[in-house]
Motif scaffolding. Structure first.
Motif, short mmCIF file in Angstrom:
data_model
loop_
_atom_site.label_atom_id
_atom_site.label_comp_id
_atom_site.label_asym_id
_atom_site.label_seq_id
_atom_site.Cartn_x
_atom_site.Cartn_y
_atom_site.Cartn_z
N ASP A 183 34.90 1.11 20.73
CA ASP A 183 34.65 0.24 19.87
C ASP A 183 35.49 -1.08 20.15
O ASP A 183 36.67 -1.11 20.34
N PRO A 184 34.66 -2.16 20.68
CA PRO A 184 33.22 -2.37 20.70
C PRO A 184 32.73 -2.28 22.16
O PRO A 184 31.65 -2.62 22.37
N PHE A 185 33.42 -1.24 23.03
CA PHE A 185 33.03 -1.32 24.49
C PHE A 185 32.35 -0.05 24.62
O PHE A 185 32.51 1.16 24.23
N LEU A 186 30.96 -0.26 25.48
CA LEU A 186 30.32 0.64 25.98
C LEU A 186 31.25 1.42 27.32
O LEU A 186 31.50 0.52 28.14
N ILE A 187 31.31 2.76 27.27
CA ILE A 187 32.22 3.28 28.54
C ILE A 187 30.91 3.98 29.26
O ILE A 187 30.70 5.12 28.74
N SER A 188 30.58 3.67 30.31
CA SER A 188 29.56 4.25 31.37
C SER A 188 30.24 4.98 32.27
O SER A 188 29.27 5.31 33.49
N ARG A 202 29.44 -14.39 39.04
CA ARG A 202 29.99 -13.19 38.36
C ARG A 202 30.32 -13.38 36.88
O ARG A 202 30.18 -12.52 36.02
N LEU A 203 30.75 -14.51 36.41
CA LEU A 203 31.27 -14.76 35.16
C LEU A 203 30.04 -14.81 34.13
O LEU A 203 30.14 -14.35 33.05
N ARG A 204 28.88 -15.33 34.77
CA ARG A 204 27.72 -15.27 33.80
C ARG A 204 27.15 -13.77 33.52
O ARG A 204 27.03 -13.46 32.53
N GLN A 205 27.25 -12.96 34.75
CA GLN A 205 26.83 -11.65 34.64
C GLN A 205 28.04 -10.99 33.64
O GLN A 205 27.58 -10.06 32.71
N TRP A 206 29.16 -11.13 33.30
CA TRP A 206 30.14 -10.63 32.79
C TRP A 206 30.41 -11.32 31.29
O TRP A 206 31.14 -10.95 30.49
N SER A 207 29.39 -12.16 30.90
CA SER A 207 29.22 -12.81 29.82
C SER A 207 30.56 -13.68 29.49
O SER A 207 31.07 -13.54 28.19
N HIS A 240 40.65 -17.56 27.24
CA HIS A 240 39.11 -17.02 27.01
C HIS A 240 38.96 -16.48 25.68
O HIS A 240 40.05 -15.99 24.86
N CYS A 241 38.00 -16.76 25.05
CA CYS A 241 37.51 -16.45 23.67
C CYS A 241 36.14 -15.24 23.88
O CYS A 241 35.14 -15.68 24.32
N TYR A 242 36.30 -14.28 23.30
CA TYR A 242 35.46 -13.32 23.13
C TYR A 242 34.14 -13.65 22.18
O TYR A 242 34.37 -14.30 21.18
N LEU A 266 36.17 -5.81 31.65
CA LEU A 266 35.61 -5.66 30.23
C LEU A 266 34.71 -6.76 29.83
O LEU A 266 33.89 -6.49 29.09
N GLY A 267 34.97 -8.01 30.09
CA GLY A 267 34.22 -9.05 30.15
C GLY A 267 33.77 -9.47 28.64
O GLY A 267 34.66 -9.20 27.77
N GLY A 268 32.58 -10.15 28.49
CA GLY A 268 32.41 -10.46 26.99
C GLY A 268 31.38 -9.74 26.47
O GLY A 268 31.25 -8.47 26.82
N SER A 269 30.87 -9.78 25.19
CA SER A 269 30.11 -8.90 24.26
C SER A 269 28.79 -8.58 25.08
O SER A 269 28.13 -7.56 24.60
N LEU A 270 28.20 -9.32 25.84
CA LEU A 270 26.98 -9.11 26.57
C LEU A 270 27.10 -8.89 28.02
O LEU A 270 26.32 -8.80 29.02
N CYS A 271 28.52 -8.11 28.46
CA CYS A 271 28.97 -7.96 29.89
C CYS A 271 27.90 -7.09 30.35
O CYS A 271 27.40 -5.97 29.99
N GLN A 272 27.45 -7.47 31.61
CA GLN A 272 26.49 -6.41 32.59
C GLN A 272 27.50 -5.86 33.63
O GLN A 272 28.01 -6.66 34.55
#
Length: 272
Positions: free
Chosen positions: A132-137, A30-35, A264-266, A173-179
């Protein structure tokens, strides 16, 4: 100031203390998917004196000055992107009390009743927008981020300060490449496991939470290498770059005399 001068606290690193909530195969996936994989970790320390809430400021300052903390407290280097240790004596601390009174996952039941999450557990989608910087879908991220959303007040300002809510939001919210997840269950399960791992080892109720509120304190902290003219300059922990997804919480258990640190570091991608 030598370690222990303020409040008489001395600290010891506990490398043998592990946090299963961050290390199981399912969680790391999960953490990998959430970057977030490789950018989030927990550490444990012990201290030797009785702790009282009024000592909060002295306690945190002494923690960051202790010679057993400086070479062991880990963070991600802004220059190399590699894990390193604090390595410097912190000169300034901003510590914030974080309430920890919500002890049941029923706290999030309103996500269903407000049609943010369907009965099936699927998160309701919405037209894409940016905060910014999050995509809201989806409606979940609207509730978490958009103050002008019609459902933002589903959680009050005080409830948003709760540690359980903060953990949940950080994971969503996860990281910058969060799926992002389509289902709510992974977020709720991971927040619950992480909360229990960090906050309480007391006997749990059938819901999986302690039968009474834990007797501990939580802090969100940052430090500076020197007292700067500009308050945004000189940051060294948790990072020189401020971001709401770059955080560090100190969970103080005055009974066991333990401190759990969640960091955690973004950034871009996982580092595992």
């Amino acid at each position: 100031m030598a370690a222990g001068e303020s409040g008489g606290f001395y600290f010891r690193f506990l490398p043998q203390r592990t946090f299963s909530s961050l290390s199981t195969r399912e969680i790391t996936s999960r953490l990998r998917q959430w970057s977030m994989l490789g950018r989030i970790q927990a550490q444990a320390f012990s201290f030797d004196q009785t702790f009282q809430p009024y000592q909060k400021d002295d306690f945190v300052m002494t923690f960051f000055k202790d010679p057993n903390i400086i070479p062991n407290l880990q963070l991600l280097s802004d220059s190399s992107g590699q894990w390193t240790t604090l390595g410097t004596e912190v000169k300034k601390i901003e510590a914030i009390n974080v309430p920890c009174t919500q002890l049941s996952m029923s706290f999030f039941q309103r996500l269903y009743s407000e049609n943010i999450v369907r009965e099936s557990g699927h998160i309701v989608k919405c037209l894409d927008s940016f905060c910014d910087p999050f995509l809201i879908s989806d409606e979940l991220r609207k509730v978490l981020l958009m103050e002008d959303s019609e459902k933002y007040e589903v959680f009050s300002l005080l409830e948003r300060e709760e540690f359980l809510f903060r953990l949940f939001k950080h994971l969503c919210l996860g990281g910058s490449l969060c799926q992002y997840e389509d289902m709510i269950k992974p977020y709720l399960e991971t927040a619950k496991l992480l909360y229990k791992d960090l906050v309480s080892s007391a006997l749990a109720t059938a819901s999986g939470f302690p039968s009474s509120p834990p007797t501990l304190l939580l802090f969100n902290t940052k430090g500076t290498q020197e007292i700067p003219k500009d308050d945004s300059a000189g940051l060294c922990y948790p990072s020189a770059k401020e971001h709401e997804q770059t955080f560090s919480y100190l969970v103080v258990d005055p009974i066991k005399r333990h401190v759990n640190v969640l960091y955690h570091c973004y950034g871009v991608g996982d580092m595992a």
